[in-house]
Design an enzyme around this catalytic site. Structure first.
Site, mmCIF file in Angstrom:
data_model
loop_
_atom_site.group_PDB
_atom_site.id
_atom_site.type_symbol
_atom_site.label_atom_id
_atom_site.label_comp_id
_atom_site.label_asym_id
_atom_site.label_seq_id
_atom_site.Cartn_x
_atom_site.Cartn_y
_atom_site.Cartn_z
ATOM 1 N N CYS A 68 37.814 76.493 35.601
ATOM 2 C CA CYS A 68 36.722 75.987 36.465
ATOM 3 C C CYS A 68 37.232 75.348 37.763
ATOM 4 O O CYS A 68 36.451 75.147 38.692
ATOM 5 C CB CYS A 68 35.858 75.003 35.693
ATOM 6 S SG CYS A 68 35.095 75.733 34.236
ATOM 7 N N HIS A 128 31.902 71.165 41.114
ATOM 8 C CA HIS A 128 31.827 72.200 40.083
ATOM 9 C C HIS A 128 30.558 71.942 39.278
ATOM 10 O O HIS A 128 30.250 70.798 38.928
ATOM 11 C CB HIS A 128 33.067 72.134 39.196
ATOM 12 C CG HIS A 128 32.935 72.959 37.963
ATOM 13 N ND1 HIS A 128 32.530 74.276 38.020
ATOM 14 C CD2 HIS A 128 33.127 72.662 36.647
ATOM 15 C CE1 HIS A 128 32.490 74.747 36.780
ATOM 16 N NE2 HIS A 128 32.843 73.793 35.939
ATOM 17 N N ASN A 179 27.020 76.963 34.098
ATOM 18 C CA ASN A 179 28.413 76.793 34.504
ATOM 19 C C ASN A 179 29.026 78.186 34.699
ATOM 20 O O ASN A 179 29.236 78.905 33.720
ATOM 21 C CB ASN A 179 29.148 76.000 33.417
ATOM 22 C CG ASN A 179 30.604 75.753 33.752
ATOM 23 O OD1 ASN A 179 31.143 76.344 34.688
ATOM 24 N ND2 ASN A 179 31.238 74.890 33.000
HETATM 25 O O1 UT7 Z 1 33.565 73.272 33.322
HETATM 26 C C1 UT7 Z 1 34.203 72.251 32.612
HETATM 27 C C2 UT7 Z 1 33.954 72.480 31.178
HETATM 28 N N1 UT7 Z 1 32.792 72.010 30.577
HETATM 29 C C3 UT7 Z 1 32.189 70.817 30.749
HETATM 30 O O2 UT7 Z 1 32.425 70.085 31.649
HETATM 31 C C4 UT7 Z 1 31.195 70.420 29.700
HETATM 32 C C5 UT7 Z 1 31.426 68.998 29.265
HETATM 33 N N2 UT7 Z 1 30.564 68.539 28.211
HETATM 34 C C6 UT7 Z 1 29.200 68.548 28.261
HETATM 35 O O3 UT7 Z 1 28.620 69.015 29.200
HETATM 36 C C7 UT7 Z 1 28.436 67.898 27.127
HETATM 37 O O4 UT7 Z 1 29.329 67.205 26.294
HETATM 38 C C8 UT7 Z 1 27.617 68.919 26.296
HETATM 39 C C9 UT7 Z 1 26.418 69.401 27.094
HETATM 40 C C10 UT7 Z 1 28.479 70.068 25.859
HETATM 41 C C11 UT7 Z 1 27.065 68.242 25.021
HETATM 42 O O5 UT7 Z 1 26.365 67.064 25.326
HETATM 43 P P1 UT7 Z 1 26.635 65.720 24.479
HETATM 44 O O6 UT7 Z 1 25.652 64.719 24.935
HETATM 45 O O7 UT7 Z 1 28.094 65.388 24.658
HETATM 46 O O8 UT7 Z 1 26.269 66.156 23.014
HETATM 47 P P2 UT7 Z 1 27.204 66.252 21.716
HETATM 48 O O9 UT7 Z 1 28.242 67.288 21.855
HETATM 49 O O10 UT7 Z 1 27.657 64.872 21.359
HETATM 50 O O11 UT7 Z 1 26.154 66.712 20.646
HETATM 51 C C12 UT7 Z 1 25.071 65.890 20.254
HETATM 52 C C13 UT7 Z 1 24.308 66.610 19.155
HETATM 53 C C14 UT7 Z 1 25.194 67.069 18.012
HETATM 54 O O12 UT7 Z 1 24.485 66.883 16.810
HETATM 55 P P3 UT7 Z 1 24.810 65.618 15.843
HETATM 56 O O13 UT7 Z 1 26.240 65.793 15.472
HETATM 57 O O14 UT7 Z 1 24.557 64.412 16.689
HETATM 58 O O15 UT7 Z 1 23.837 65.818 14.750
HETATM 59 C C15 UT7 Z 1 25.358 68.550 18.266
HETATM 60 O O16 UT7 Z 1 25.576 69.285 17.070
HETATM 61 O O17 UT7 Z 1 23.681 67.791 19.673
HETATM 62 C C16 UT7 Z 1 24.029 68.898 18.855
HETATM 63 N N3 UT7 Z 1 24.076 70.095 19.696
HETATM 64 C C17 UT7 Z 1 22.971 70.787 19.991
HETATM 65 N N4 UT7 Z 1 21.681 70.636 19.651
HETATM 66 C C18 UT7 Z 1 20.806 71.516 20.153
HETATM 67 C C19 UT7 Z 1 25.142 70.654 20.314
HETATM 68 N N5 UT7 Z 1 24.746 71.730 21.011
HETATM 69 C C20 UT7 Z 1 23.418 71.832 20.841
HETATM 70 C C21 UT7 Z 1 22.447 72.721 21.314
HETATM 71 N N6 UT7 Z 1 21.158 72.524 20.951
HETATM 72 N N7 UT7 Z 1 22.742 73.747 22.135
#
Ligand code: UT7
Length: 325
Positions: A115, A252, A282
């Site tokens: 990225c 980005h 992204n």
């Molecule tokens: O280009 C550089 C690379 N990428 C990035 O910069 C991405 C960086 N990270 C992020 O953007 C965020 O961390 C995410 C959008 C990926 C996730 O957001 P978050 O607020 O950090 O959520 P999380 O990973 O802590 O997940 C929270 C909950 C989890 O459930 P539990 O364990 O709390 O029950 C996940 O299993 O959300 C769940 N979850 C989803 N639920 C519905 C994860 N993906 C999804 C989904 N739909 N697509």
């Protein structure tokens, strides 16, 4: 003292026709429009058609950038293409674009910083132009990230999309001051200790397969805000500028929350931040030049303005590039 500056003379972007909405994704994996919008700000992304390759997207973006720069292909003597999703392991996708443009001179190669790829590519091209080795560069970020996704993994497949963006850089004589048009400073970083937080579980030398993207989103999020803030602050301290001097931040486009948190830490008003993540998702190396091309096309970015680009990706890699448009 006069110096060579790499002036950005034109920008262009290309998105595949097919749009994949959050509602459609909710029919494929256990997710919802609400969750995706709230956690990432993404509403839709574009997906390349069957048979449509990274080189096809790159070529379309390059043609638009050349047209916008009013530049004939005969002027181009360098193509640097940032991608993590090349058409083939080799030869470089850049050489395919070169051939399709009908260019038979100069150099063409790919670079891989995921990225952060476009910021790396811009810095590489800028240094070649400043050294006097080339005069006119096409710098492209192009990806078909949809091909790397595990469409069963809701934690990643909802975040990425396909697309390409390009700029034309030309060597011009500047005064050596910040009043010059062109790239004023670039800052590149890498820390390979974070490999396991964002990677693809395949490759020619390990599995002999392409593999799928794997990510620890929470950890990447934290590093992204800290690293991009740091890279922007390095650009400001290297030039003696203040955050308030910057006309546009073009980050980005990974996640609206990362973009907003970084701008807040830098003390930059959200109205000065170009955001396309809602409509593009992204697109990795393509995200910054795509955002640039949108903001140039709609008249936000104007000649003479200060534009600060910032990126962060797998590796980790991260960096910034400051240009006067
Ligand atoms: O280009 C550089 C690379 N990428 C990035 O910069 C991405 C960086 N990270 C992020 O953007 C965020 O961390 C995410 C959008 C990926 C996730 O957001 P978050 O607020 O950090 O959520 P999380 O990973 O802590 O997940 C929270 C909950 C989890 O459930 P539990 O364990 O709390 O029950 C996940 O299993 O959300 C769940 N979850 C989803 N639920 C519905 C994860 N993906 C999804 C989904 N739909 N697509």
């Amino acid at each position: 003292m006069s110096t060579i500056r790499s002036v950005i003379c034109g920008a262009g972007g290309y998105l595949p026709e097919r749009i994949l909405s959050n509602a459609e994704l909710a029919r494929m994996v256990d997710t919802s429009d609400e969750w995706i919008v709230e956690r990432s700000g993404i509403r839709e992304r574009h997906i390349a058609a069957k048979g449509e390759m990274t080189s096809d997207l790159a070529l379309a973006a390059a043609r638009r950038a050349l047209l916008h720069a009013d530049t004939d292909v005969s002027e181009v003597d360098l193509i640097v293409l940032a991608t993590a999703t090349p058409d083939q392991t080799f030869p470089a996708t850049a050489t395919k674009v070169q051939a399709q443009l009908g260019i038979v001179r100069g150099a063409a190669f790919d670079i891989q910083a995921v990225c952060t790829g476009f910021v790396y590519a811009l810095a590489i091209a800028d240094n070649f132009l400043k050294a006097g080795q080339f005069r006119c560069a096409l710098v492209i970020g192009a990806e078909t990230f949809s091909r790397l996704l595990d469409w069963q993994d809701r934690g990643t497949c909802v975040l990425f999309g396909d697309g390409a963006g390009a700029v034309v850089l030309k060597a011009q004589t500047g005064s050596g001051t910040l009043a010059d048009r062109g790239i004023l400073t670039t800052h590149l970083y890498a820390d390979g200790r974070h490999h396991d937080l964002l990677y693809v579980d395949g490759g020619p030398s390990s599995t002999g397969t392409t593999g799928h993207l794997r990510m620890n989103g929470k950890e990447v999020f934290k590093h992204a805000v800290a690293n991009m803030t740091g890279a922007v602050n390095e650009a400001l301290s290297a030039t003696g500028l203040k955050a308030s001097d910057i006309d546009w931040i073009v980050p980005h486009q990974a996640n609206k929350r990362i973009i907003d948190a970084t701008a807040k830490k830098l003390g930059i008003a959200t109205g000065k931040v170009v955001q396309t993540v809602d409509l593009h998702g992204n697109t990795s190396a393509a995200s910054i030049p795509l955002a640039l091309s949108c903001a140039v096309a709609d008249g936000r970015i104007k000649k003479g303005q200060l534009v600060l680009m910032e990126g962060m990706g797998g590796g980790f890699t991260w960096g910034s590039a400051l240009a006067r448009w």
